[in-house]
Design an enzyme around this catalytic site. Structure first.
Site, PDB file in Angstrom:
ATOM      1  N   ALA A 212       0.799  -1.241   0.000  1.00  0.00           N
ATOM      2  CA  ALA A 212       0.000   0.000   0.000  1.00  0.00           C
ATOM      3  C   ALA A 212       0.829   1.288   0.000  1.00  0.00           C
ATOM      4  O   ALA A 212       0.264   2.373   0.107  1.00  0.00           O
ATOM      5  CB  ALA A 212      -1.009   0.030   1.152  1.00  0.00           C
ATOM      6  N   ALA A 213       2.135   1.177  -0.171  1.00  0.00           N
ATOM      7  CA  ALA A 213       2.945   2.408  -0.255  1.00  0.00           C
ATOM      8  C   ALA A 213       2.545   3.190  -1.511  1.00  0.00           C
ATOM      9  O   ALA A 213       2.336   4.407  -1.465  1.00  0.00           O
ATOM     10  CB  ALA A 213       4.426   2.067  -0.290  1.00  0.00           C
ATOM     11  N   GLY A 214       2.399   2.463  -2.628  1.00  0.00           N
ATOM     12  CA  GLY A 214       1.984   3.122  -3.877  1.00  0.00           C
ATOM     13  C   GLY A 214       0.579   3.685  -3.760  1.00  0.00           C
ATOM     14  O   GLY A 214       0.271   4.746  -4.318  1.00  0.00           O
ATOM     15  N   ASP A 215      -0.263   2.993  -3.030  1.00  0.00           N
ATOM     16  CA  ASP A 215      -1.648   3.475  -2.840  1.00  0.00           C
ATOM     17  C   ASP A 215      -1.654   4.743  -2.000  1.00  0.00           C
ATOM     18  O   ASP A 215      -2.393   5.692  -2.282  1.00  0.00           O
ATOM     19  CB  ASP A 215      -2.499   2.400  -2.150  1.00  0.00           C
ATOM     20  CG  ASP A 215      -2.578   1.131  -2.983  1.00  0.00           C
ATOM     21  OD1 ASP A 215      -2.476   1.235  -4.211  1.00  0.00           O
ATOM     22  OD2 ASP A 215      -2.734   0.045  -2.400  1.00  0.00           O
TER      23      ASP A 215
HETATM   24  O1  RIB Z   1      -1.539  -2.235  -3.259  1.00  0.00           O
HETATM   25  C1  RIB Z   1      -1.723  -3.146  -2.225  1.00  0.00           C
HETATM   26  C2  RIB Z   1      -3.000  -3.894  -2.418  1.00  0.00           C
HETATM   27  O2  RIB Z   1      -2.896  -4.694  -3.567  1.00  0.00           O
HETATM   28  C3  RIB Z   1      -3.352  -4.852  -1.311  1.00  0.00           C
HETATM   29  O3  RIB Z   1      -4.074  -4.229  -0.276  1.00  0.00           O
HETATM   30  C4  RIB Z   1      -4.088  -5.951  -2.023  1.00  0.00           C
HETATM   31  O4  RIB Z   1      -5.429  -6.056  -1.657  1.00  0.00           O
HETATM   32  C5  RIB Z   1      -3.917  -5.670  -3.509  1.00  0.00           C
HETATM   33  O5  RIB Z   1      -5.027  -5.079  -4.059  1.00  0.00           O
END
Ligand code: RIB
Length: 307
Positions: A250-253
Site C-alpha cells: 500500500a505504499a503506492g496506494d
Molecule cells: O496495493 C496493495 C494492495 O494490492 C493490497 O491491499 C491488495 O489487496 C492488492 O489489491
C-alpha cells in the site's frame, strides 16, 4: 457536493497476509510465518489514504454479499469515506488478496478479484457525483472497460483523471490521451513504455513516451529512491526520506491517494506546485512503509512532517 471532491473508483479486498522470513520459491514451503487479516484493495487503500490525509472522498467499488464486504464498508465509514456507491454483488464473493511478506518488507500478492471484476460501466452510470468530482482516481483492479468508460466521460466534463496503473497492464492510447496524471512505479512504467527505468535519465525517457501519447503529467515512483516528475514544462526528482521498512504493501496506494488530496488544494492547472505535491506524497508513502499492513499502515494528515 464540494467541488474539491475526490472520487476513487476501484477495488476493495480483504488481505490475508503471512509475514515470513523469505518469499517461497515455486514448490517450496516456508515454515514459521505470522498471519494477519487486513482491509486492502488498491481502490479502497487509495480512498483511505486520501481521506486520512484530508480529502473529501467517495469510493465507488463492488463487494460481495458476505462478511468481508460488510467489514469493508464499516471500515470505510470509520475513515469518513462516503459509501453510497459501494455496490453489492450477490453472485460473487468480495475481493481477497493473498500476500506474503519477507523480512525486508518486500511482498508477493495474488488477488482474487471476486466482485471487483463486476464493477461495470452500468454501475458507474448510477453514480451522479462522478461528473462533479474535481479528481477521479483509478487503478487497474477493476475491468478495463469501466476505466475506459470513466476516462471517456471525464474528458467531456474536463475533469482530472489520475490512473495508478497497478497491477501493471497495457493501456491503450485513447485512454492515455484522457489522463491528467499517471503514477506508475518502475515496473509498471517499463511494461507500459518498454523503457527499463533504473535512474532519472530512464525515468525521463519513459515519461516522455507517456507525454507524447497525451498524458498531461507523469510521476514515476522509484521506491526508496523517491519519485520522478515530468510534464511539458518541468521535470525533477525528489528523494525519499530514509526509513526502516517493515512492509511496502500500500505504499503506492498511499502515494496516489496523497497526490489526489494535494491536487484538490490547487485549483488551476497552471499554478500547481508540483514539487510540493510530490513531496507530500513521498512523505506519506514513506510513513506507510514503516508499519505492517495495507489500510492500517496509512498515515493521517497530522503525521505528515515535510522535510
Ligand atoms: O496495493 C496493495 C494492495 O494490492 C493490497 O491491499 C491488495 O489487496 C492488492 O489489491
Amino acid at each position: 457536493m464540494s467541488p474539491n471532491k475526490i472520487i476513487v473508483i476501484g477495488s476493495a479486498n480483504t488481505d490475508m497476509v503471512v509475514k515470513a522470513t523469505k518469499l517461497p520459491l515455486p514448490g517450496e514451503t516456508v515454515l514459521g510465518g505470522t498471519f494477519y487479516m487486513n482491509a486492502g484493495g488498491k481502490g479502497a487503500n487509495q480512498a483511505v489514504a486520501a481521506a486520512r490525509l484530508g480529502g473529501n472522498v467517495s469510493l465507488v467499488t463492488k463487494v460481495g454479499n458476505d462478511i468481508f464486504g460488510k467489514q469493508t464498508v464499516e471500515g470505510l465509514r470509520k475513515d469518513g469515506i462516503k459509501t453510497d456507491y459501494v455496490f453489492t454483488d450477490n453472485k460473487s464473493p468480495s475481493g481477497t488478496a493473498l500476500i506474503i511478506l519477507n523480512e525486508e518488507g518486500e511482498n508477493c500478492i495474488v488477488v482474487a478479484p471476486g466482485a471487483n471484476a463486476n464493477l461495470l460501466p452500468s454501475d458507474i452510470e448510477k453514480v451522479k457525483q462522478v461528473s462533479r468530482a474535481k479528481i477521479i482516481l483509478m487503478q487497474l483492479e477493476i475491468p478495463m472497460e469501466t476505466i475506459a468508460f470513466v476516462v471517456k466521460n471525464a474528458k467531456k466534463t474536463h475533469q482530472k483523471v489520475i490512473i495508478n496503473p497497478a497491477p501493471a497492464q497495457k493501456l491503450d492510447d485513447e485512454l492515455l490521451k484522457g489522463l491528467f496524471l499517471i503514477t506508475p512505479n518502475e515496473t509498471e512504467a517499463a511494461l507500459l513504455t518498454g523503457i527499463t527505468v533504473i535512474d532519472e535519465e530512464t525515468a525521463s525517457q519513459a515519461s516522455k513516451i507517456f507525454l507524447d501519447k497525451g498524458v498531461e503529467n507523469v510521476i514515476i515512483t522509484l521506491g526508496k529512491e523517491g519519485a520522478y516528475f515530468e510534464n511539458n514544462n518541468q521535470h525533477f526528482k525528489i528523494p525519499a526520506p530514509l526509513v526502516k521498512v517493515i512492509d511496502t504493501t500500500a505504499a503506492g496506494d498511499t502515494f496516489s491517494g496523497a497526490i489526489a488530496v494535494a491536487l484538490t488544494e490547487k485549483q488551476d492547472r497552471s499554478t500547481i506546485e508540483w514539487e510540493q505535491v510530490v513531496k507530500f506524497a513521498i512523505v506519506a508513502a514513506s510513513k506507510s512503509v514503516t508499519r505492517l499492513g495495507a489500510q492500517v499502515s496509512i498515515p493521517y494528515k497530522k503525521e505528515i512532517v515535510l522535510y
